[in-house]
Design an enzyme around this catalytic site. Structure first.
Site, PDB file in Angstrom:
ATOM      1  N   ARG A 169       0.833  -1.201   0.000  1.00  0.00           N
ATOM      2  CA  ARG A 169       0.000   0.000   0.000  1.00  0.00           C
ATOM      3  C   ARG A 169       0.873   1.258   0.000  1.00  0.00           C
ATOM      4  O   ARG A 169       1.553   1.538   0.977  1.00  0.00           O
ATOM      5  CB  ARG A 169      -0.933   0.017   1.218  1.00  0.00           C
ATOM      6  CG  ARG A 169      -1.830   1.256   1.255  1.00  0.00           C
ATOM      7  CD  ARG A 169      -3.025   1.095   2.181  1.00  0.00           C
ATOM      8  NE  ARG A 169      -2.671   1.087   3.586  1.00  0.00           N
ATOM      9  CZ  ARG A 169      -3.565   1.169   4.577  1.00  0.00           C
ATOM     10  NH1 ARG A 169      -4.864   1.269   4.300  1.00  0.00           N
ATOM     11  NH2 ARG A 169      -3.166   1.138   5.831  1.00  0.00           N
ATOM     12  N   ASP A 453      -3.756   3.436  13.944  1.00  0.00           N
ATOM     13  CA  ASP A 453      -2.947   4.015  12.877  1.00  0.00           C
ATOM     14  C   ASP A 453      -3.480   5.402  12.567  1.00  0.00           C
ATOM     15  O   ASP A 453      -4.306   5.938  13.315  1.00  0.00           O
ATOM     16  CB  ASP A 453      -2.884   3.103  11.654  1.00  0.00           C
ATOM     17  CG  ASP A 453      -4.221   2.966  10.926  1.00  0.00           C
ATOM     18  OD1 ASP A 453      -5.180   3.699  11.266  1.00  0.00           O
ATOM     19  OD2 ASP A 453      -4.311   2.132  10.012  1.00  0.00           O
TER      20      ASP A 453
END
Length: 540
Positions: A169, A453
């Protein structure tokens, strides 16, 4: 007189890292520079289009499926490219940053896929950006190992057949890489992460029987997916690998993208692998886009917004229906619990919640789901094994019973819950603690037994902003105000000082994190992304 040669890509204000020259080769930098020159202008146009669309939402307080793409949705004849063997069974995926220890543990975890994250689980320090690339190259050449300096424990890869398939990603379109300039302009972080990884690994991965596979974050429209598709076509031609080698899974983690799922798959159809339901960023996007839409769009505490909330259920059911209609994988959301080594009762309760969540996803037709910790892999695997058996997926479940109206996706007031004072406190706690770690270069952080996150920090600060601007009154009679947020933040700062000790407090970035959280939570001018002002403060 001949035209001057294009200026080379420049590396600026960056410390020299060990083995950096293996990643930043002249050929790799030339490729990244070409990506920038070809695609950065369109990226800038699309970012401007985001602002225009947000202004339209502010004016109308609504969204709808696009009339101009109705023909794409109505055409039942098209599907995405068949999944390659390495991505056909995705029943459990583990996520995490690309530091050396995580790289080994994720590949060894027993999950079918590892989301190797240069985005929300990774703070984009120069070291993380470059050494993450080194670690993935080493993993593919089986030259990676790691010994923990504290415990002395050594880590090494299992046999190839036991390793997870990597889906990398890159950063979202909105972020730049300040250390790489082309013609004096910062290169989009997405093109840096993608370009370096693809250039060094595309052929190698194909030789290993896999391929260059990607998760695409923060996508807001099918036009952004079209840009990615054009990047893939060019990159494959440039490096000399077959068209269609790339496979991309798009995170449907913005409210605008939820209205364009079919169009996104259509734009990427030769390279598409699936869609993923990204919970926290999705909620953040709802708050961001409808922040001035009045009380009907006020979200309660983030932990009260489960995937069974009516508007979240509409989102996930539509995602499964869309994916299976078009032959793509539908990947479920994150189980973020981090097991405790000290409290078995906490683990027991949390494991049951994880199991129920994964049972629901498998029962709804998802083909796989995410976990944040290796200990959760067997739990998620059991949920999907019960439904899938030996089948690699359940795309044959077309979910033709699902019919989602446009209004259902933004029916936030269908959830009968209200913001609480404890929710405000938790948002402040998570926000300060996460931002402090991020400023030290850590993007995936265990806070209160959950892996947090950047997405969870975004929803935390966005809810503080929304509750204050909506004039929310909590159950204890206190009203959400800037003064209350400052008081709670000051109390949390003192609690942290007592918890970690004066020396560790002074050595950290606690005051800076406190100040930044309040800045992005209280400013009248709402920052599109917390990571934009945070990146200016990020230590390299």
């Amino acid at each position: 007189m001949s035209a001057p040669a294009p200026s080379p890509l420049a590396v600026v204000h960056a410390e020299t890292l060990p083995r950096q020259e293996e990643v930043l080769t002249d050929a790799a930098l030339a490729f990244v520079a070409e990506l920038h020159r070809r695609f950065a202008p369109r990226r800038a146009e699309l970012l401007a289009r985001r602002a225009e669309r947000r202004a339209e939402i502010a004016r109308t307080s609504t969204l709808d499926f696009l009339p101009e793409t109705a023909a794409v949705r109505a055409d039942d004849s098209w599907t995405v490219a068949p999944a390659p063997a390495a991505l056909n069974d995705r029943r459990v995926e583990i996520t995490g940053p690309t530091d050396r220890k995580m790289t080994i543990n994720a590949l060894n975890s027993g999950a079918r896929v590892w989301l190797a994250d240069f985005e929300d689980a990774s703070a984009p320090t120069w070291e993380n950006v470059i050494l993450g690339q080194v670690n993935l190259i080493d993993a593919y050449t089986r030259t990676i190992d790691f010994t923990d300096a504290g415990s002395g424990k050594s880590y090494a890869l299992k046999d190839d057949a036991e390793l997870a398939t990597v889906v990398m990603r890159p950063r979202g379109w909105h972020l730049n890489e300040r250390h790489l300039l082309v013609d004096g302009e910062q290169v989009p972080g997405a093109l840096v992460d993608f370009g370096l990884y693809f250039f060094h690994n595309a052929r190698r991965l194909l030789d290993l029987g896999k391929g260059p596979y990607f998760y695409l974050p923060k996508t807001e429209s099918h036009l952004e997916a079209r840009l990615w598709n054009d990047v893939f076509v060019f990159a494959q031609e440039y490096v000399g690998v077959p068209q269609g080698s790339v496979r991309a899974t798009v995170l449907i983690e913005t409210i605008t993208a939820a209205y364009e799922m079919e169009e996104i798959l259509y734009e990427l159809r030769d390279h598409a692998s699936g869609l993923n339901a990204g919970r926290w960023d999705y909620l953040f996007s709802i708050v961001k886009n409808f922040r001035d839409g009045g009380t009907k769009f006020v979200l309660p505490d983030r932990n009260a917004v489960t995937m069974t909330a009516p508007f979240m259920r509409a989102y996930t059911e539509l995602l499964v229906r869309t994916c299976h209609k078009r032959g793509a994988h539908a990947i479920g959301g994150m189980a973020a619990f981090i097991p405790s080594r000290r409290d078995a009762e906490v683990n027991k309760v949390a494991f049951e919640k994880v199991r129920a969540d994964k049972d629901r996803e498998a029962g709804d037709g998802f083909d796989g789901s995410w976990v944040a910790h290796p200990d959760l892999v067997p739990i998620a695997m059991e949920s999907f094994d019960k439904v899938l058996g030996d089948r690699p997926h359940q795309k044959d479940r077309l979910r033709e019973d699902v019919h989602v109206e446009a209004a259902e996706l933004i029916a936030v007031d269908s959830l009968k819950a209200s913001p609480t004072y404890d929710g405000l406190v938790n948002a402040v706690q998570v926000g300060i603690r996460y931002i402090e770690a991020w400023l030290r270069g850590l993007g995936a952080v265990a806070i209160f037994n959950l892996m947090e996150d950047a997405a969870t920090a975004e929803i935390s600060r966005s809810q503080i902003w929304q509750w204050i601007n909506a004039g929310v009154e909590f159950e204890n009679g206190e009203k959400a105000t800037p003064e209350l947020a400052r008081r709670v933040a000051a109390e949390e700062l003192e609690s942290i000082r007592a918890e970690v000790g004066a020396e560790a407090f002074a050595a950290g970035h606690w005051q800076q994190a406190h100040d930044l959280l309040l800045q992005v939570a209280l400013d009248d001018d709402y920052a599109d992304f917390l990571t934009l002002p945070a990146y200016e403060r990020l230590a390299d």
